[in-house]
Design an enzyme around this catalytic site. Structure first.
Site, PDB file in Angstrom:
ATOM      1  N   GLN A  97       3.780   3.988  -8.215  1.00  0.00           N
ATOM      2  CA  GLN A  97       4.141   3.206  -7.036  1.00  0.00           C
ATOM      3  C   GLN A  97       4.920   1.946  -7.414  1.00  0.00           C
ATOM      4  OE1 GLN A  97       1.080   4.311  -7.927  1.00  0.00           O
ATOM      5  NE2 GLN A  97      -0.286   4.415  -6.170  1.00  0.00           N
ATOM      6  N   LYS A 141       0.840  -1.193   0.000  1.00  0.00           N
ATOM      7  CA  LYS A 141       0.000   0.000   0.000  1.00  0.00           C
ATOM      8  C   LYS A 141       0.877   1.246   0.000  1.00  0.00           C
ATOM      9  CE  LYS A 141      -3.933  -2.255   0.341  1.00  0.00           C
ATOM     10  NZ  LYS A 141      -3.413  -3.591   0.042  1.00  0.00           N
ATOM     11  N   ASP A 142       0.296   2.340  -0.473  1.00  0.00           N
ATOM     12  CA  ASP A 142       1.037   3.584  -0.624  1.00  0.00           C
ATOM     13  C   ASP A 142       1.622   4.067   0.695  1.00  0.00           C
ATOM     14  OD1 ASP A 142       0.111   4.741  -3.529  1.00  0.00           O
ATOM     15  OD2 ASP A 142      -1.431   3.521  -2.558  1.00  0.00           O
ATOM     16  N   ARG A 143       2.787   4.664   0.596  1.00  0.00           N
ATOM     17  CA  ARG A 143       3.418   5.243   1.786  1.00  0.00           C
ATOM     18  C   ARG A 143       2.797   6.580   2.151  1.00  0.00           C
ATOM     19  NH1 ARG A 143       9.675   7.502   2.134  1.00  0.00           N
ATOM     20  NH2 ARG A 143       9.502   8.407   4.218  1.00  0.00           N
TER      21      ARG A 143
END
Length: 343
Positions: free
Chosen positions: A165, A80-82
């Site tokens: 990403q 998942k995105d940071r």
């Protein structure tokens, strides 16, 4: 075509807006849709965690450290995105052992919401999808055109590019160095990231060519078709009215290659187009083949499971998006707005 599309990406329409994405982590929220809910017993502890400003691998390493196990004993379904607020499941194998106290010393930005036992490890890709809440700020451009385009994407889909990403800060460059023999990944996770970035670059190049020739949302003779919402694929030798109609109503999608060692499954002009795109990334394609990566396919077209939007103000657009595994909400945002974001 859009002359102002993000570098390397091309869309079959003019992008009507400019905006800022992820001005704050709360502007990008992700909630994982689980494919399986933990049953309550077993040797694996599943943790539903909300994280802010951290990537999934950092959380997995923390879980392993607190539990006193190897990193390989920890699983999660997808990265998942940071720069976001994200909620997802993790699992850790603790056979015959009590859980540690997860409330002691979690990294800043980590909150354990739920924990429950289950009989199996959570593996990569084992998720039904993700729900996204995106807020675009400082919006400039044609709002009416944006509304029309978003409705078109809701009804007809959009090019299914891999998002930024997948490439990280320098994964593609590091993949090139490794595959050229100038460096080596430190661990299995790095190896996976580099291989994924290499495959994504070739896929995006193929998709760009299909956008250029107008066939990204059409089946061609020699294509491999994907059944919408599933991993089912089949070769298409010739196009008849039935196949054309199924593609028109988004029941079927053309696919592009996840490059590897072996037959990609395509034929004719489609195979030639894919080979030409891969030749432009010859070092990566040859490296993927040497690493014996199994070839795969990915739909060229993405149909959001849900796409809704609202204007909080003249300069703030909110997107509510539901996507299946492998779908990038940044792809939806980037198709309607040229966005700038935090690094």
């Amino acid at each position: 075509m859009s002359a102002g599309a993000p570098e390397g990406l091309l869309y079959p329409w003019a992008i009507p807006l400019r905006a800022r994405l992820r001005a704050e982590p709360e502007d990008f929220r992700v909630d994982e849709i689980a494919a399986t809910e933990p049953e309550g017993e077993g040797e694996h502890v599943w943790l539903r965690i909300r994280k802010t400003g951290l990537n999934s691998e950092t959380v997995a390493e923390w879980i392993a450290r607190v539990a006193g196990v190897a990193r390989s004993a920890v699983g999660y379904a997808g990265r998942k995105d940071r720069h976001a607020v994200t909620t997802q499941w993790f699992s850790v194998q603790l056979p015959g052992r009590a859980e540690p106290d997860w409330s002691e010393g979690p990294p800043a930005g980590v909150e354990v919401l739920t924990r429950r036992r289950h009989g199996r490890k959570l593996k990569t890709g084992h998720l039904a999808g993700n729900r996204f809440h995106l807020r675009l700020r400082d919006v400039r451009g044609d709002r009416a055109a944006a509304d029309t385009l978003l409705e078109r994407m809701r009804q007809r889909g959009l090019p299914h590019y891999f998002g930024e990403q997948r490439f990280g800060h320098a994964n593609l460059e590091r993949a090139r160095m490794w595959l050229a023999g100038r460096s080596r990944p430190r661990n299995r996770n790095q190896r996976s990231l580099y291989l994924s970035a290499a495959r994504a670059a070739i896929f995006n190049a193929v998709l760009r060519r299909r956008v250029e020739d107008g066939s990204w949302d059409q089946l061609l003779s020699g294509d491999v078709a994907n059944l919408d919402g599933s991993g089912s694929i089949f070769p298409v030798a010739t196009i008849d009215g039935t196949l054309r109609a199924r593609c028109e109503r988004l029941d079927l999608h053309p696919t592009g290659p996840l490059w590897g060692h072996g037959d990609p499954g395509t034929g004719g002009t489609v195979r030639a187009l894919e080979a030409a795109a891969a030749d432009a990334f010859g070092d990566l394609a040859r490296g993927l083949e040497r690493e014996q990566m199994r070839p795969g396919r990915r739909p060229l077209r993405m149909r959001p499971g849900r796409l809704a939007w609202s204007w909080e103000s003249d300069e703030t657009l909110v997107l509510e998006i539901e996507l299946g595994p492998g779908g990038y909400a940044t792809g939806v945002a980037g198709a309607v707005a040229l966005t700038s974001a935090v690094d």
